[in-house]
Design a protein around this motif. Structure first.
Motif, short mmCIF file in Angstrom:
data_model
loop_
_atom_site.label_atom_id
_atom_site.label_comp_id
_atom_site.label_asym_id
_atom_site.label_seq_id
_atom_site.Cartn_x
_atom_site.Cartn_y
_atom_site.Cartn_z
N GLN A 92 -21.38 -52.26 61.49
CA GLN A 92 -20.53 -51.46 62.48
C GLN A 92 -19.11 -51.83 62.52
N ALA A 93 -18.67 -52.93 62.43
CA ALA A 93 -17.14 -53.55 62.44
C ALA A 93 -16.70 -53.11 61.12
N LYS A 102 -15.74 -49.55 61.18
CA LYS A 102 -14.63 -49.47 62.01
C LYS A 102 -13.47 -49.64 61.51
N THR A 103 -13.27 -50.68 60.70
CA THR A 103 -11.89 -51.02 60.33
C THR A 103 -11.56 -50.21 58.87
N GLU A 126 -8.87 -44.19 62.18
CA GLU A 126 -9.11 -44.07 63.67
C GLU A 126 -10.46 -44.74 64.06
N GLY A 127 -10.94 -45.39 63.15
CA GLY A 127 -12.42 -45.81 63.38
C GLY A 127 -13.35 -45.02 63.73
N THR A 128 -13.23 -43.78 63.18
CA THR A 128 -14.35 -42.70 63.50
C THR A 128 -14.84 -42.25 62.12
N TRP A 129 -16.26 -42.06 62.19
CA TRP A 129 -16.96 -41.50 61.07
C TRP A 129 -18.27 -40.88 61.49
#
Length: 292
Positions: free
Chosen positions: A64-65, A68-69, A73-76
């Motif tokens: 998950q991390a 996010k990186t 914008e940390g979205t998918w």
């Protein structure tokens, strides 16, 4: 009639207990560096992408991390993964395999050892697959094999690069031959990406071993690796016991493999996103300004 307050028992004793009771400290407040033994504040390590400041030791990172990186914008969008038969061999060692699965799912919140996401990396549409080492050491079983193939199919459908972050102890012994069958299946998926002229980028993280190294983790168009990652089929201890010789320092680590041609580049975690975007842009012939 109101009873008089017992001053000793109701005021003095509670204050004395407060003075002598130890304050509870969260167990994960500090992290010890495996290289130097340095104690580092947990939040500081998390904010540094799970890299120890000073020693630059790269700790394991959750799927998950990782996503996010990587994504803008940390979205998918999470790619739905197919369901597979649970414990087809009814395997049991010290515990039943089905009980081990339940524990791993509770611990990680994931159905198995893979997470696939689709989104943009520096503006470039990309499909990313990440292995979760915390789920039974990221071992390759039927569910993981199906997930890898589904990720490749998503990349084919959306015409995107396919990026893999590998972290695994190898094939999952509890699934026997069904686990080993995932090695040729994932290889076929990679061949389909090659035929479609879509980039397949592998980022080797610590550790990547066993049947995963012997299949899809070593079939990339470009192989990147995080610093200090163990990358091998059989580990150094097994090799030393077999050949009865001392291995060179750093043997099977990412830097050693780069020097000997098995890894293209060792990249610090903070630079991975930019590097992957640049490599994918070059392979797809997209101008760097659009991919970076």
């Amino acid at each position: 009639m109101v009873e008089p307050m017992n001053w000793i028992s109701e005021v003095v004793r509670p204050r004395i207990k407060t003075l002598f009771n130890k304050r509870e400290t969260p167990e994960n407040l500090w992290i010890k560096c495996p290289d130097t033994g340095q104690m580092v504040f947990h939040k500081e390590v998390e904010q540094n992408l799970w890299v120890i400041p000073g020693s630059e030791h790269h700790l394991k990172m959750s799927a998950q991390a990782r996503l996010k990186t990587m994504f803008d914008e940390g979205t998918w969008i999470d790619v739905p993964l197919p369901e597979v038969a649970t414990d087809p061999l009814k395997f049991r060692d010290e515990k039943r395999y089905i009980d081990r699965l339940k524990e791993a799912r509770t611990k990680t919140g994931m159905p198995d050892a893979f997470k696939i996401g689709f989104g943009r990396v520096s503006g470039l549409p990309t499909t990313i697959a990440v292995q979760e080492f915390a789920f039974m050491a990221g071992s390759l079983g039927m569910a993981a094999g199906e997930a890898f193939v589904r990720g490749a199919e998503t990349a084919l459908e959306k015409r995107t690069p396919y990026v893999l972050f590998s972290a695994s102890g190898g094939a999952r012994m509890q699934e026997g031959i069904l686990s080993l069958m995932q090695m040729p299946r994932t290889t076929v998926a990679v061949r389909r990406l090659n035929a479609a002229k879509l980039p397949y980028i592998v980022v080797l993280t610590n550790p990547t071993t066993g049947g995963v190294t012997a299949s899809y983790a070593m079939l990339g168009d470009v192989h990147l690796a995080e610093p200090g990652a163990l990358i091998c089929f059989a580990g150094p201890r097994v090799i030393e016991q077999t050949i009865r010789e001392k291995l060179p320092d750093g043997f099977q680590r990412s830097e050693y493999l780069r020097e000997h041609g098995m890894v293209d580049q060792v990249v610090h975690r903070k630079d991975l996103r930019e590097t992957i975007a640049r490599v994918c842009g070059l392979l797809l012939n997209v101008p760097t300004s659009k991919a970076a």
